[in-house]
Design a protein around this motif. Structure first.
Motif, PDB file in Angstrom:
ATOM      1  N   ALA A 103      12.549  -3.442  91.381  1.00 45.30           N
ATOM      2  CA  ALA A 103      11.835  -2.242  91.812  1.00 45.30           C
ATOM      3  C   ALA A 103      10.418  -2.233  91.248  1.00 45.30           C
ATOM      4  N   LEU A 104      10.266  -2.632  89.990  1.00 42.19           N
ATOM      5  CA  LEU A 104       8.941  -2.670  89.375  1.00 42.19           C
ATOM      6  C   LEU A 104       8.068  -3.736  90.035  1.00 42.19           C
ATOM      7  N   ALA A 105       8.675  -4.874  90.369  1.00 39.80           N
ATOM      8  CA  ALA A 105       7.920  -5.923  91.064  1.00 39.80           C
ATOM      9  C   ALA A 105       7.450  -5.431  92.426  1.00 39.80           C
ATOM     10  N   ALA A 106       8.307  -4.657  93.108  1.00 41.09           N
ATOM     11  CA  ALA A 106       7.920  -4.113  94.417  1.00 41.09           C
ATOM     12  C   ALA A 106       6.749  -3.147  94.289  1.00 41.09           C
ATOM     13  N   LEU A 107       6.728  -2.374  93.221  1.00 40.14           N
ATOM     14  CA  LEU A 107       5.612  -1.454  92.989  1.00 40.14           C
ATOM     15  C   LEU A 107       4.307  -2.215  92.787  1.00 40.14           C
ATOM     16  N   VAL A 108       4.352  -3.233  91.953  1.00 36.26           N
ATOM     17  CA  VAL A 108       3.139  -4.002  91.664  1.00 36.26           C
ATOM     18  C   VAL A 108       2.663  -4.735  92.924  1.00 36.26           C
ATOM     19  N   GLU A 109       3.596  -5.218  93.733  1.00 36.29           N
ATOM     20  CA  GLU A 109       3.200  -5.868  94.982  1.00 36.29           C
ATOM     21  C   GLU A 109       2.532  -4.878  95.927  1.00 36.29           C
ATOM     22  N   ALA A 110       2.998  -3.628  95.910  1.00 37.41           N
ATOM     23  CA  ALA A 110       2.434  -2.606  96.798  1.00 37.41           C
ATOM     24  C   ALA A 110       1.077  -2.105  96.321  1.00 37.41           C
ATOM     25  N   VAL A 111       0.797  -2.276  95.024  1.00 31.29           N
ATOM     26  CA  VAL A 111      -0.474  -1.831  94.436  1.00 31.29           C
ATOM     27  C   VAL A 111      -1.064  -3.022  93.685  1.00 31.29           C
ATOM     28  N   PRO A 112      -1.741  -3.936  94.379  1.00 30.80           N
ATOM     29  CA  PRO A 112      -2.200  -5.184  93.752  1.00 30.80           C
ATOM     30  C   PRO A 112      -3.140  -4.988  92.572  1.00 30.80           C
ATOM     31  N   ALA A 113      -3.822  -3.856  92.476  1.00 26.10           N
ATOM     32  CA  ALA A 113      -4.735  -3.634  91.354  1.00 26.10           C
ATOM     33  C   ALA A 113      -3.997  -3.381  90.047  1.00 26.10           C
ATOM     34  N   ALA A 114      -2.687  -3.185  90.118  1.00 21.34           N
ATOM     35  CA  ALA A 114      -1.890  -2.926  88.912  1.00 21.34           C
ATOM     36  C   ALA A 114      -1.369  -4.237  88.326  1.00 21.34           C
ATOM     37  N   GLU A 115      -1.439  -4.337  86.999  1.00 21.00           N
ATOM     38  CA  GLU A 115      -0.865  -5.502  86.316  1.00 21.00           C
ATOM     39  C   GLU A 115       0.621  -5.310  86.040  1.00 21.00           C
ATOM     40  N   ALA A 116       1.034  -4.069  85.839  1.00 21.10           N
ATOM     41  CA  ALA A 116       2.428  -3.787  85.480  1.00 21.10           C
ATOM     42  C   ALA A 116       2.750  -2.363  85.908  1.00 21.10           C
ATOM     43  N   ALA A 117       4.044  -2.041  85.893  1.00 21.57           N
ATOM     44  CA  ALA A 117       4.485  -0.714  86.326  1.00 21.57           C
ATOM     45  C   ALA A 117       5.665  -0.256  85.491  1.00 21.57           C
ATOM     46  N   LEU A 118       5.858   1.047  85.507  1.00 25.21           N
ATOM     47  CA  LEU A 118       6.949   1.690  84.773  1.00 25.21           C
ATOM     48  C   LEU A 118       7.402   2.874  85.619  1.00 25.21           C
ATOM     49  N   VAL A 119       8.691   3.218  85.564  1.00 27.34           N
ATOM     50  CA  VAL A 119       9.217   4.340  86.330  1.00 27.34           C
ATOM     51  C   VAL A 119       9.982   5.264  85.395  1.00 27.34           C
ATOM     52  N   VAL A 120       9.661   6.556  85.466  1.00 31.54           N
ATOM     53  CA  VAL A 120      10.402   7.578  84.728  1.00 31.54           C
ATOM     54  C   VAL A 120      10.865   8.632  85.725  1.00 31.54           C
ATOM     55  N   ASN A 121      11.470   9.738  85.227  1.00 32.66           N
ATOM     56  CA  ASN A 121      12.177  10.592  86.172  1.00 32.66           C
ATOM     57  C   ASN A 121      11.323  11.550  86.994  1.00 32.66           C
ATOM     58  N   ASN A 122      10.089  11.827  86.638  1.00 32.00           N
ATOM     59  CA  ASN A 122       9.158  12.530  87.522  1.00 32.00           C
ATOM     60  C   ASN A 122       7.744  12.381  86.963  1.00 32.00           C
ATOM     61  N   CYS A 123       6.762  12.899  87.688  1.00 31.85           N
ATOM     62  CA  CYS A 123       5.377  12.691  87.275  1.00 31.85           C
ATOM     63  C   CYS A 123       5.051  13.464  86.006  1.00 31.85           C
ATOM     64  N   ALA A 124       5.667  14.634  85.817  1.00 29.59           N
ATOM     65  CA  ALA A 124       5.458  15.380  84.576  1.00 29.59           C
ATOM     66  C   ALA A 124       5.982  14.580  83.384  1.00 29.59           C
ATOM     67  N   ALA A 125       7.093  13.868  83.576  1.00 33.02           N
ATOM     68  CA  ALA A 125       7.625  13.015  82.515  1.00 33.02           C
ATOM     69  C   ALA A 125       6.667  11.872  82.204  1.00 33.02           C
ATOM     70  N   ALA A 126       6.055  11.318  83.239  1.00 30.64           N
ATOM     71  CA  ALA A 126       5.072  10.248  83.031  1.00 30.64           C
ATOM     72  C   ALA A 126       3.899  10.757  82.205  1.00 30.64           C
ATOM     73  N   LEU A 127       3.450  11.964  82.508  1.00 31.81           N
ATOM     74  CA  LEU A 127       2.335  12.554  81.768  1.00 31.81           C
ATOM     75  C   LEU A 127       2.733  12.824  80.318  1.00 31.81           C
ATOM     76  N   ALA A 128       3.945  13.323  80.120  1.00 28.43           N
ATOM     77  CA  ALA A 128       4.424  13.583  78.761  1.00 28.43           C
ATOM     78  C   ALA A 128       4.547  12.288  77.966  1.00 28.43           C
ATOM     79  N   LEU A 129       5.014  11.226  78.605  1.00 29.49           N
ATOM     80  CA  LEU A 129       5.146   9.937  77.921  1.00 29.49           C
ATOM     81  C   LEU A 129       3.776   9.394  77.536  1.00 29.49           C
ATOM     82  N   VAL A 130       2.811   9.486  78.432  1.00 29.13           N
ATOM     83  CA  VAL A 130       1.453   9.016  78.138  1.00 29.13           C
ATOM     84  C   VAL A 130       0.857   9.796  76.969  1.00 29.13           C
ATOM     85  N   ALA A 131       0.997  11.121  76.998  1.00 28.65           N
ATOM     86  CA  ALA A 131       0.426  11.951  75.936  1.00 28.65           C
ATOM     87  C   ALA A 131       1.062  11.643  74.590  1.00 28.65           C
ATOM     88  N   THR A 132       2.372  11.391  74.598  1.00 30.07           N
ATOM     89  CA  THR A 132       3.085  11.111  73.345  1.00 30.07           C
ATOM     90  C   THR A 132       2.767   9.722  72.817  1.00 30.07           C
TER      91      THR A 132
END
Length: 436
Positions: A122-151
């Motif tokens: 799934a992560l490889a599919a994300l990176v293939e869909a967005v070639p400008a990205a070197e890597a990807a991560l998936v969490v349970n929603n966008c607010a969770a992504a923001l909380a993880l980044v802030a922490t």
């Protein structure tokens, strides 16, 4: 002699032993079917039903599944409707979820028999869909992504005052960030912020500069903002990452939504990380997407909070199938041809009018929804009915959710897949012909 009416009520064990109800019990669970039996028994005691109708009455009220969520026909014209579960999954994603529901190789390398990387495909599919990205991560929603980044990035988070938005149901970006322990360094004013404001806010304690797309509102007039392409060069060499929350999950530019930010363009403009939702314009399951520089993505992955926020195997399966499979429903709705929508509306209205109902085809305006493109209505077509249809349609089986505009109920077809036109017509006919 007066017969006690209670003697006429079929016994619970006799009803549960009926072949049709016994089969329903195996599919839905005995407790759920027993509850429906008891409700029907009470209707018989109250004189609403004859005893011989008990089995059919129980079958009529049993749900399609053991869960309480019910499929709904979304005729609101809002493509990503938060109250209706946002993006409907594609058939390919549904099949992938079913396949992943059992025992799977989600963290097992079958070739070696050892533990493997979780969600790698799934992560490889994300990176293939967005070639400008070197890597990807998936969490349970966008607010969770923001909380993880802030922490994980820690320190001061520099953010423009005009981007301290409320994201729905009372949740506010500044409160979410503060709850992680991050310190907010607000810059600019509500309507104007400059590059000099950002530069003045940088210091030894800066953890990141955060850009949040105010997707559910627009400020016009005497305004000024600093875009990623302008901000990224100013941060070069400072060691401070630039994080952009673009919100809606658009992978690449879309001519239908020219003002909506997308992941590929935002990374290409210089953002170090981009955050987005998987269940909006991407058209997949609820998920928070994080893409960008490999070193930063790995830093988030190794943070202890990631363990609490990571997604399950069914979400990974649905996300991969959405990315690799055929066009998901939301994307098809967005790309729907107006002439085709009008033809569908005419066909449905003619059919309903032929049955004696007050139905006609009209032009309408649909919306992206989910906080996306608030000032970009989508031309659409709808079936117009009397206002009295709205409630019984909503309470029907299946429920049909439209909206009342003036003195008419509108069923907007941009948010209804063409394959559901027959079910939509049947639901309207049932309401109209029974005289609700």
């Amino acid at each position: 002699m007066i017969t006690d009416p209670r003697r006429q009520v079929p016994r619970t064990d006799a009803l549960l032993a009926d072949p049709a109800l016994a089969a329903a019990g195996e599919r839905l669970g005995r407790a759920l079917v027993k509850g429906a039996v008891q409700a029907v028994q009470q209707r018989i005691r109250d004189g609403e039903l004859p005893p011989e109708a008990a089995v059919d009455a129980v079958l009529a009220v049993l749900p399609a599944t053991a869960g309480s969520l019910r499929p709904v026909l979304n005729a609101t014209g809002v493509l990503v409707h938060t109250n209706l579960g946002r993006a409907p999954l594609s058939p390919a994603a549904v099949e992938a979820v079913v396949a992943a529901a059992g025992t799977t190789d989600v963290e097992l390398d079958l070739a070696t028999g050892r533990r493997g990387p979780r969600g790698e495909a799934a992560l490889a599919a994300l990176v293939e869909a967005v070639p400008a990205a070197e890597a990807a991560l998936v969490v349970n929603n966008c607010a969770a992504a923001l909380a993880l980044v802030a922490t994980a990035l820690g320190g001061d988070l520099v953010i423009a005052r005009g981007e301290l938005v409320e994201i729905g149901d009372g949740f506010r970006i500044p409160e979410l960030l503060a709850a992680t322990g991050a310190r907010l360094r607000e810059v600019g004013t509500t309507n104007r912020v400059t590059l000099a404001d950002y530069r003045a806010a940088l210091g030894p304690g800066t953890g990141a500069v955060l850009k949040v797309h105010p997707s559910n509102f627009v400020v016009r007039g005497f305004t000024r903002s600093v875009e990623v392409a302008e901000l990224a060069p100013a941060l070069a060499g400072t060691g401070v990452p630039l994080v952009a929350d673009v919100g809606s999950g658009l992978l690449a530019p879309d001519p239908v939504l020219p003002e909506e930010p997308d992941l590929q363009s935002t990374l290409a403009a210089g953002a170090d990380l981009v955050l987005a939702s998987g269940d909006k314009l991407l058209g997949g399951p609820q998920a928070g997407l994080v893409l960008g520089r490999a070193e930063l993505v790995q830093r988030l992955r190794r943070h202890p909070l990631y363990r609490a926020l990571r997604v399950d195997k069914t979400t990974l399966a649905a996300l991969e199938a959405t990315l690799r499979g055929p066009l998901p429903p939301v994307r098809a709705m967005l790309a729907a041809d107006l002439d085709g929508l009008r033809a569908r509306a005419r066909a449905l209205a003619d059919r309903l009018a032929g049955a004696g109902l007050d139905a006609r085809a009209v032009d309408s305006e649909a919306r992206v929804g989910g906080g996306g493109a608030p000032e970009h209505p989508l031309p659409s077509a709808a079936v117009s009915l009397p206002p009295s249809f709205a409630e019984p349609l909503r309470l029907g089986r299946p429920p049909v959710v439209g909206y009342v505009d003036g003195d008419r109920t509108l069923l907007d077809l941009r948010s209804v897949p063409p394959a559901d036109d027959e079910a939509l017509a049947a639901a309207v006919l049932e309401v109209g012909l029974r005289g609700d």
